[in-house]
Motif scaffolding. Structure first.
Motif, mmCIF file in Angstrom:
data_model
loop_
_atom_site.group_PDB
_atom_site.id
_atom_site.type_symbol
_atom_site.label_atom_id
_atom_site.label_comp_id
_atom_site.label_asym_id
_atom_site.label_seq_id
_atom_site.Cartn_x
_atom_site.Cartn_y
_atom_site.Cartn_z
ATOM 1 N N LEU A 105 0.849 -1.193 0.000
ATOM 2 C CA LEU A 105 0.000 0.000 0.000
ATOM 3 C C LEU A 105 0.886 1.244 0.000
ATOM 4 O O LEU A 105 0.638 2.213 -0.728
ATOM 5 C CB LEU A 105 -0.906 -0.015 1.234
ATOM 6 C CG LEU A 105 -1.831 1.176 1.444
ATOM 7 C CD1 LEU A 105 -2.853 1.245 0.324
ATOM 8 C CD2 LEU A 105 -2.549 1.074 2.775
ATOM 9 N N ALA A 106 1.943 1.190 0.800
ATOM 10 C CA ALA A 106 2.898 2.299 0.811
ATOM 11 C C ALA A 106 3.529 2.445 -0.575
ATOM 12 O O ALA A 106 3.657 3.560 -1.092
ATOM 13 C CB ALA A 106 3.978 2.053 1.859
ATOM 14 N N GLY A 107 3.886 1.294 -1.188
ATOM 15 C CA GLY A 107 4.449 1.325 -2.530
ATOM 16 C C GLY A 107 3.492 1.956 -3.520
ATOM 17 O O GLY A 107 3.878 2.713 -4.418
ATOM 18 N N MET A 108 2.209 1.665 -3.336
ATOM 19 C CA MET A 108 1.175 2.216 -4.205
ATOM 20 C C MET A 108 1.138 3.740 -4.109
ATOM 21 O O MET A 108 1.157 4.454 -5.103
ATOM 22 C CB MET A 108 -0.165 1.617 -3.785
ATOM 23 C CG MET A 108 -1.378 2.210 -4.423
ATOM 24 S SD MET A 108 -2.813 1.416 -3.634
ATOM 25 C CE MET A 108 -4.114 2.154 -4.586
ATOM 26 N N PHE A 109 1.109 4.232 -2.861
ATOM 27 C CA PHE A 109 1.118 5.679 -2.664
ATOM 28 C C PHE A 109 2.398 6.300 -3.227
ATOM 29 O O PHE A 109 2.367 7.339 -3.881
ATOM 30 C CB PHE A 109 1.007 6.015 -1.169
ATOM 31 C CG PHE A 109 -0.361 5.851 -0.602
ATOM 32 C CD1 PHE A 109 -1.481 6.258 -1.318
ATOM 33 C CD2 PHE A 109 -0.552 5.293 0.659
ATOM 34 C CE1 PHE A 109 -2.757 6.111 -0.796
ATOM 35 C CE2 PHE A 109 -1.831 5.138 1.188
ATOM 36 C CZ PHE A 109 -2.929 5.543 0.463
ATOM 37 N N LEU A 110 3.498 5.624 -2.969
ATOM 38 C CA LEU A 110 4.792 6.147 -3.380
ATOM 39 C C LEU A 110 4.844 6.300 -4.907
ATOM 40 O O LEU A 110 5.210 7.359 -5.432
ATOM 41 C CB LEU A 110 5.903 5.211 -2.901
ATOM 42 C CG LEU A 110 7.323 5.714 -3.077
ATOM 43 C CD1 LEU A 110 7.585 6.862 -2.130
ATOM 44 C CD2 LEU A 110 8.329 4.605 -2.820
#
Lengths: 531, 345, 335
Positions: free
Chosen positions: C140-145
């Motif tokens: 999810l963090a990767g998605m935002f990033l």
């Protein structure tokens, strides 16, 4: 392999054997302040089955984990094949030729038998895995061990027993000098275990040293050559199996604690009228792989003590009576009404309470407060919509904290910060609040300090005087005998004896557990030597 | 000082404070509130109002996460709630009547409760992993919302419905009051009944709870229903904000913001103890972040980058392994008082 | 070594048993049957539905999604999940468009895309394994990033005018019989073939399955769990960036809001393709069939004309439900 020509260690004195494949000397391990192993030694010879015996907390698992590199040792020496080793990872131990098969099958159920045997070292051809060669080699190994299973079938489709055998096949197919079997038989039935023993015997013939942990005495006597007995983290003795009568083994395993607790003033069950109907009756309840058909009758105000070794079915029986597991066959009656417990909820509604031997995993809710932990069962019975009023909560918690002497006397302390003994008292309070008629206690005093132990024993005694029926399970025979009105002895997943606890001694119980015809003689001998 | 820092809410509170301070530095009049026509205006009010839907969804999500679950379908449920309400209002004989709006909202929330029952059924009864079980409705839900609105953006003209987001009560925007009311409701629901304790017990130790007789099926079912209900209220608020139901974009990715708010608030994704105040702080943090970025002169689209950083930081703070790595470096933290019980034989 | 040329009873019998549709292949066969059934119904109801070109167009229109599904299969087989792939697609299109706009040669642009995607995946994998963070939240963090990076590069959509990209995009490969496909299809099909081979025939592939079956066991068996877990996320990132390149060929633009929610389509395709979301069971070919099923649903709707687009989502959701429940029933029967 040169191991073949080594004289079988059970002939002649093993102590003179020069070439033990594994020698562990003076191994000590402490966790925090607790001495888990204290100067324990173990020797394993090629071509022998060596049983590692001991009750809960004896240090068997710790010793095995020291040998397999899971734990590192504080002091002592581990010599494998003449070389001293210091294992710090399982991989290092594996590389030294030590393979382990655990109670839970450590394979992956979604791959085939052959794939499981060869995972990580598959034969390759043209850059890819050569599955034909793999299946062929797997079949050869399985045949060599006399295991009849199709290598191309998916592992998960086979019963646990077969999976266990495949795990062994994997273990010995790598260059393996030592095979550790950690309770491999605990979920197998007799026929399945027999197959396992066949494989073990073949391996022994091939010169493999096998370290075997089992709670079933029958099995140890059937398959093992020598044994090492541990108790409370110390080495008791190394013995030849054939020279050790069962009774003696049981005594060595259980030992005797010097009794510092004063004998409880116990009112025997004669105070209650036996003519009335039992509170709880079990007729032929059984569950595959954990308990053979067992009957039990529990009367009002009575304490039934269940004695038996680990794996004897004592815990399994308790769980069936409480609905923690569901019985395959047989029936339960509560006050002569037939009941079916499909979950603990049903048993609780019939005023049955149970504390698990596994306090940490199945008892306490560590991150909740003491008060919440106490009130959990009562609140669960009421449902979430009917909270216990604040005033009642405070009063109940205070009352039980005082009655059971729970420390710290802070209802808002987190459960995880309490000592084992106090946690156990909180769990008792949890159930007493529900005002049960039957209280099933599985090892309520294990791992707690002597003071709390005495308090809990006194409490059980008081409760039964007040009419509560108790089933008390403990590995400590003294404790069982001190509390029980009636004694039930279990072995190999069934009830083997039941008697009034009048004049029964620890030796008598050991004799029953050992189940030997010649036991009486041994008891006499023992008594004699003590006098 | 150490005691303050070790409080579970210390970090989210500090993070929020830091953001607010940054805003004040960038824009000194940030805290100014002014009264106009009997209504309060100001950046803080905006933050509260804009953060209301996320807060609502996050409240339900908190309980779901506390039981070791997750609810991905809340965005879709919000869209469905808006769609049902708007279509109902637009299709009624008297579009502007207050009673129409109330009936429509009640219907929308009832639909949400049914959807929550559905999620709860999949998780608690069929035993499907929460993430997958709610993925079903996450995917199908927007389709359902479009089915209801017939693929159109349904615009409504109803002063009562409009008030849900734009109205004021006692100088304070109604949206804020609704969100705080649901917060209060949740607090009462969890702390005045036994729901909170049982939810935590199930989340911390499911097996011990089962043996203590906790009906975890009922508990889990309840929290999914409540989560859907909260999502429904949020959906109504979002629809009211635009006076229209946009099945495609209403509540898009709100589930991620809500999960983020819960995690920032200190409730672990592994379940167990939860903190509603933490969730409030988390939701406010996200809303403040959205304001802060343009405020300090960075294009607001980079909001995502900051969220990514926050997620990573929070995860690392919560991860025992990362904390252990940190501890080795500092060597200050005393060893835990109780000896680890690894000796269980 | 004496090579026994298959003892007649053992091996033949074994082969017959393994050819009986074991439960391993059942989900994939179900998906295949579903696909064929859909085409059967479509062929009866609509003119020209059963045309081979329609099938080929499924590949043409979904080549990028097949790439994503391939990478996602690796991740899901280990019991993880990757929510970042949709954003990585968007990031890839933006990087491709931006670099081309700034005069990079097409090969360099493509390389930049692949490097960034793979790197992002690798970092995610490292975080998941070494900090023990749930894949859901880490990706999810990767998605935002990835989305954030898109916006950082460009908020506006950047058109791609590069000649090479144009030529590849416009290129039609004619198959015997006059049917046409695009080069992107070849990329996707080759990727499926390689992935299938890797999963079935390499130690790495078997380790992926082993981790999904029981990670603790895999660790005790001495398998390289850490390396493999990181690698699957790297592969997923790589596949997503290839998918991003294919997508930029398809759209001929780079835009931050491309591929919103595409990770859900990829996950849905993998699940519909019969891969167990808890890991350990499934096939890349199944995932490809899953993508084709999703594509067929859309084809149905476009052929029909009276059905509205939202039925796509409802249909996908329903299929997801059916497959998840089937999986649940199947795993429950396991001893």
């Amino acid at each position: 392999m040169t191991q073949m020509d080594v004289q079988a260690p059970d002939e002649g004195a093993p102590r003179e054997q020069p070439d033990a494949v594994i020698t562990m000397e003076d191994i000590s391990i402490a966790f925090g302040g607790v001495q888990a192993l204290d100067g324990v030694s173990l020797r394993l010879f090629p071509g022998e089955v060596h049983a590692l015996m001991g009750e809960n907390g004896a240090g068997k698992s710790t010793l095995i984990k020291a040998l397999t590199g899971v734990y590192s040792i504080d002091s002592g020496r581990i010599v494998v094949g003449g070389e001293e080793h210091l294992f710090s990872t399982p991989a290092e131990s594996l590389a030294a030729g030590i393979s382990t098969v655990y109670q839970e099958v450590n394979l992956v159920p979604n791959l085939t038998v052959a794939e499981n045997m060869f995972l990580g070292r598959e034969p390759r051809r043209l850059g890819g895995i050569d599955s034909r060669a793999m299946n062929r080699q797997a079949r050869a190994t399985l045949q060599r061990l006399g295991i009849d299973v199709d290598p191309a079938s998916v592992l998960g489709e086979h019963p646990i027993a077969v999976q266990q055998l495949v795990a062994i096949a994997r273990a010995v197919d790598v260059e393996c000098r030592v095979l550790i079997l950690d309770e491999p038989t605990s979920s197998l039935d007799a026929g399945e275990a027999e197959k396992l023993f066949d494989v073990m015997r073949r391996l022994r013939e091939q010169g493999v040293a096998i370290l075997f942990v089992s709670h079933f005495l029958e099995q140890v006597y059937e398959v093992a050559d020598r044994m090492t007995i541990l108790r409370n983290g110390r080495l008791v003795e190394e013995r030849l199996v054939k020279d050790t009568p069962r009774l003696q083994l049981v005594k060595l395993m259980i030992g005797r604690e010097l009794e510092t607790l004063e004998r409880l003033e116990k009112e025997t069950a004669t105070s209650t009228d036996r003519a009335e109907r039992p509170v709880l009756t079990a007729v032929g309840i059984s569950r595959r792989g954990s308990l053979e058909a067992t009957d039990l009758e529990l009367y009002e105000g009575e304490v039934i003590g269940i004695a038996g070794l680990l794996g004897s079915g004592r815990t399994e029986l308790a769980r069936l009576l409480f609905g923690a597991d569901t019985a395959d066959h047989g029936e339960l009656r509560v006050r002569s009404t037939k009941r079916r417990f499909r979950s603990p909820r049903h048993a609780i509604d019939r005023k049955i309470a149970f504390t698990s031997e596994n306090r940490r995993a199945e008892g306490v809710v560590e991150d909740l407060t003491v008060a919440d932990n106490m009130l959990l069962a009562l609140q669960a019975s009421r449902g979430w919509l009917r909270p216990i009023p604040q005033g009642t909560r405070a009063r109940l918690v205070k009352e039980y904290m005082e009655a059971l002497d729970i420390r710290p006397a802070d209802p808002n302390a987190l459960m995880r910060n309490l000592s084992g003994g106090n946690q156990q008292k909180v769990l008792l309070a949890r159930w007493l609040m529900t005002q049960p008629e039957v209280l099933i206690l599985d090892e309520p005093t294990r791992g707690i300090d002597i003071g709390a132990k005495a308090q809990i024993q006194q409490l059980v005694s008081d409760l039964s005087d007040r009419g509560l029926s108790v089933i008390f399970i403990s590995a400590e025979l003294e404790e069982v005998l001190r509390l029980a009105d009636r004694l039930v002895v279990m072995r190999d997943r069934r009830k083997i004896d039941e008697r009034h606890n009048a004049g029964v001694t620890v030796s008598d119980v050991m004799e029953i557990i050992a189940g030997e015809a010649t036991a009486e003689a041994a008891v006499a001998e023992q008594e004699e030597s003590r006098a | 000082m150490r005691k303050v820092l070790s409080h579970p809410l210390a970090w989210p509170a500090i993070a929020l404070l830091v953001l607010l301070v940054v805003n004040v530095i960038a824009q000194p009049e940030f805290f100014h509130l002014r009264m106009q026509d009997g209504h309060l205006y100001g950046s803080l009010i905006d933050i509260l109002r804009n953060g209301a839907p996320v807060l609502l969804v996050a409240l339900g999500m908190t309980l779901v996460i506390a039981t070791r679950g997750i609810d991905l379908s809340v965005g879709a449920i919000a869209a469905i709630a808006g769609a049902v309400a708007c279509v109902r209002i637009a299709g009624s004989a008297d579009e502007s009547a207050t009673s129409t709006a109330i009936a429509a909202c009640a219907l929308a929330l009832a639909v949400c409760v049914v959807l929550g029952l559905w999620n709860g059924f999949l998780v608690a009864v069929l035993g499907i992993q929460p993430i997958i079980a709610t993925l079903v409705l996450m995917t199908a839900g927007r389709g359902l919302a479009m089915l209801i609105t017939d693929g159109q953006i349904t615009t409504v003209h109803n002063s009562f419905f409009d008030k849900i987001s734009a109205g004021y009560v006692l100088t304070i925007p109604l949206a804020i009051i609704v969100a705080l009311a649901v917060l209060g409701l949740t607090a009462v629901l969890t702390r005045r009944t036994a729901l909170g304790m049982l939810v935590e017990a199930v989340g911390i130790n499911p097996e011990a709870s089962r043996l203590a007789g906790v009906r975890s099926r009922t508990i889990i079912w309840t929290v999914y229903v409540f989560s859907a209900f909260c999502a429904g209220v949020a959906g109504l608020m979002i629809a009211s904000n635009t006076n229209a139901a946009d099945a495609n974009n209403a509540g898009l990715w709100i589930e991620l913001d809500a999960i983020l708010a819960v995690v920032i608030g200190g409730t672990s994704l592994a379940g167990g103890r939860f903190s509603l105040t933490g969730t409030l702080l988390g939701a406010m943090f996200i809303a403040t972040l959205a304001v802060t970025i343009p405020n300090i002169g960075i294009p607001s689209e980079t909001n995502y980058l900051f969220k990514a950083v926050v997620v990573i930081l929070v995860c690392l703070l919560q991860s025992p392994k990362a904390r252990a790595a940190l501890r080795i470096r500092r060597r200050v933290t005393p060893t835990p008082v109780s000896a680890p019980e690894k000796a269980a034989a | 070594m004496t090579t026994t040329t298959a003892t007649p009873t053992g091996s033949t019998w074994g082969r017959i048993r393994s050819y009986a549709p074991t439960s391993r292949y059942l989900p994939v066969l179900t998906t295949l049957a579903l696909l064929i059934g859909m085409f059967g119904v479509g062929g009866i109801r609509y003119d020209g539905f059963a045309d081979p070109q329609v099938v080929l167009n499924l590949f043409v229109d979904n080549a990028f999604l097949i790439m994503l599904a391939v990478g996602m299969t690796f991740v899901i087989l280990t019991g993880g999940i990757d929510l970042s792939v949709g954003s990585v697609v968007a990031l890839s299109t933006v990087i491709a468009a931006w670099t081309l706009e700034h005069g990079w040669p097409p090969v360099a642009a493509a390389l930049a895309v692949l490097v960034v995607g793979t790197l992002l995946g690798t970092v995610t994998g490292l975080v998941i394994h070494y900090f023990d963070i749930q894949p859901f939240i880490a990706t999810l963090a990767g998605m935002f990033l990835a989305r954030g990076l898109c916006f950082l590069i460009s908020v506006e959509s950047i058109p791609i005018h590069d000649k090479t990209f144009f030529d590849i995009a416009a290129n039609q490969i004619t198959l015997p019989g006059g049917y046409t496909i695009t080069p992107t299809v070849i990329v996707a099909v080759v990727a499926v073939a390689i992935a299938a081979w890797v999963l079935a025939r390499t130690r790495f592939g078997r380790t992926v399955y082993a981790i999904g079956g029981n990670e603790a066991s895999a660790m005790l068996m001495g398998l390289p769990v850490a390396r493999t877990k990181v690698a699957v996320y790297a592969i997923s990132g790589f596949c997503a960036s290839v998918g991003g390149l294919l997508f930029s060929l398809y759209m001929l633009s780079g835009y931050s809001l491309h591929a919103v929610g595409m990770e859900l389509d990829a996950i849905a395709a993998v699940v519909i393709g019969g891969t167990l979301l808890t890991g350990g069971r499934g096939y890349v070919v199944g995932s490809m069939l899953g993508v084709l099923v999703l594509g067929t649903i859309q084809t149905f709707i476009s052929f029909d004309g009276t059905l509205s687009s939202w039925w796509t989502k409802i249909a996908i959701g329903s299929l997801l439900l059916v497959f998840v429940v089937i999986q649940r029933v199947m795993t429950r029967r396991q001893p």
